[in-house]
Design an enzyme around this catalytic site. Sequence first.
Site, PDB file in Angstrom:
ATOM      1  NE  ARG A  25      43.965 -17.964 -13.480  1.00  9.60           N
ATOM      2  CZ  ARG A  25      44.847 -18.453 -14.102  1.00  9.60           C
ATOM      3  NH1 ARG A  25      45.069 -19.704 -14.063  1.00  9.60           N
ATOM      4  NH2 ARG A  25      45.978 -17.667 -14.778  1.00  9.60           N
ATOM      5  CG  HIS A  67      45.574 -18.416 -24.226  1.00 12.58           C
ATOM      6  ND1 HIS A  67      46.709 -18.094 -23.322  1.00 12.58           N
ATOM      7  CD2 HIS A  67      45.161 -19.418 -23.798  1.00 12.58           C
ATOM      8  CE1 HIS A  67      46.641 -19.138 -22.464  1.00 12.58           C
ATOM      9  NE2 HIS A  67      45.532 -19.673 -22.392  1.00 12.58           N
TER      10      HIS A  67
END
Length: 673
Positions: free
Chosen positions: A219, A257
Amino acid sequence: MSQNTPYPRLFTPIDLGPFTLANRVIMGSMHVGLEEERGGMKKLAAFYAERAAAGTALIVTGGIAPNMAGALGPFGATMSRRWHVKQHRVIPEAVHAEGGRILLQLLHGGRYSHHPFCVAPSALQAPIGRFKPRALTRRGVQRTIRDYAHSATLAQQAGYDGVEIMGSEGYLINQFLVQSTNLRRDEWGGTFERRMAFPLAIVRAIRSAVGEDFLIMFRLSMLDLVADGSSWEEVVQLAQALEHAGVHVINTGIGWHEARIPTIASMVPHGGFAWVTQRLMGHVGIPLVTTNRFNMPDQIEHALESGCADLVSMARPFLADSQWVAKAQQRTPEHINTCIGCNQACLDHIFQRKTATCLVNPRAGHETDVDPQPTRQIRVLVVGGGPAGLSCAAELARLGHKVRLIEEAAELGGQFNLARRIPGKEDFSETIRYFTHQLKKFGVEVVLGRRADERDAAGCEVVVLATGVRPRIPALFDPRLPHVQAYDEALKQPPPTEGVVAVIGAGGIGFDVADWLTHQGDPHSFESAWGIDRELKERGGLSPNRPHRTSPVQVHVFQRGTEKPGQNLGKTTGWIHRVTLRQRGVQFHTGVEYLGTTSAGFRYRDQDGNERDFKCDRIILCAGQTSNPAPEFLNSVAFDRQRVEYIGGLKEARGIDAQRAIREGWELARQLR
Ligand code: NAP
Ligand code: SF4
């Protein structure tokens, strides 16, 4: 997409078979909270197996750390001991039995790990981190790489088909890649070649430990959305190096995040980041996966047809509907229970250390619960076609009961018909569409446009009252005045195009109404509204032109409490609403005391005790709700002959939201005997 379209690349070493939609959709990684629960592995196995049985070809587990330091929280799940092999075995076994394949995601949190033993390339605390990490020593870096390889070996022994290495969202690998979080002066820091040596060493170590046939997906953070993030050239360089190091498939990661740009919340356009993956197409010879905010088959077909990627990954839509792939394959999208991107029952639950479930599908996460087996058919009247009544009627009918649903309005949906008018909440229409089709499929008799009366109740054994809520009208605000309106009336009309509006109440609905009022001033594209550089010239993909949003409508939001406005908004989405309104110039007034309306606004006492006249063109009341009883109907029901049940906002208006309404309707339906 034609079923016969040739697929140019082999999805090696796992050949997913012919080119069908099912074989191009991956169930992406999502932590559901069962990973750490006692007995959770069996529940997880059932959760994944149900999706595999519906045709989901490839599943990626939630993130599992390669060692204790990398666990996201204290006692977070790791794959580091021999006994973990035995513990996990049930998962791949269950998925394989249903014809699916499954990868274990290896995720090291780095400085995002919420425990005092967290480590990172450098001792720099994350803006969203609770602990300052310890900088890994050179031996520590080597040990971490070995731990990744060891984990992958254990995953292979447990029966997994491969691993996904989590290299995005700001976790450890990202922290090595970016200069601002990697201040090392040894061979793991400095130039980009040295910074990217860490993920490459992990891939090589895993590949040499597990052999050629074990799938490695990586990823890759293609758009960091943080200042000083990776440049596009670095993303391409890393992707090519990963391919050479033995990665089979590259998945897309969008945003760390700590980024202050929404990446998966409901206001992100469907497939709104597919253009990023598309930029990488052709730069590598292995399949690329795109992701973020896909929830319906047509969006996926469009993304694949227009060459954005080779595969599409979705996570939350598989919580919303375990049968997603089967319904897409059967070309019955109208029966898909669509994820609305709310995060309320999935990510917000995880942040509260609760097991994830789904607002629109309360069964998610409870796959091992056995369906009730009714011994007889009950005749049920459901009064009210809002979220609670819809979910109750649909589940009752699915279980074989005879159901009549009466809704006073001309359309089904209740409060969802208001919610779907809020910009970014259009997907609430999908939930109404889904339930409407469920009612039809299971033979519910639906009556619209009139109130229930005693004749409707007469032939029924159970009456379920789900008449919902109505806006609370504070005594000092007279809705008969031309400039005073409750939110439900206001939302039925087009928003004003200018003027000053006072919103009374700073809860979820006050925020929604302020958003609706100021939306028209927002730039047309999501990227310009949030300052994303579509040209990818800037590091991290942040545009040098900071977002500039103005609204022709001046909005002032008032509340009596002194707490932060929108205090109870969702943990993972509240900040987005606050940033949006702040950027559009919405002003908040806290600690006020309302004194009464005037002909040109209202009078209030501010936090410092000063009396003020607030002049405005409109006042919109968003002061919570009260239950909406149906007194005429209740008076007509012969309670001695019928069992009467109350659900949703009618039962308890305080704190009612769609999640509770849908869950209560569903639970009642399964309890009725
Ligand atoms: P809410 O969150 O309880 O907020 C009600 C607001 O009205 C508060 O700001 C409260 O502030 C004010 N208020 C209450 N009684 C009042 C009175 N008598 N006079 C004047 N003001 C009064 O309720 P809601 O906004 O109606 O939302 C309903 C539910 O839906 C909530 O559970 C909410 O979380 C959920 N929801 C969530 C979202 C989201 O997360 N984006 C969006 C919509 C709805 P003071 O008492 O301090 O004045
Ligand atoms: Fe989607 Fe909301 Fe369900 Fe999460 S809770 S899966 S975001 S609909």
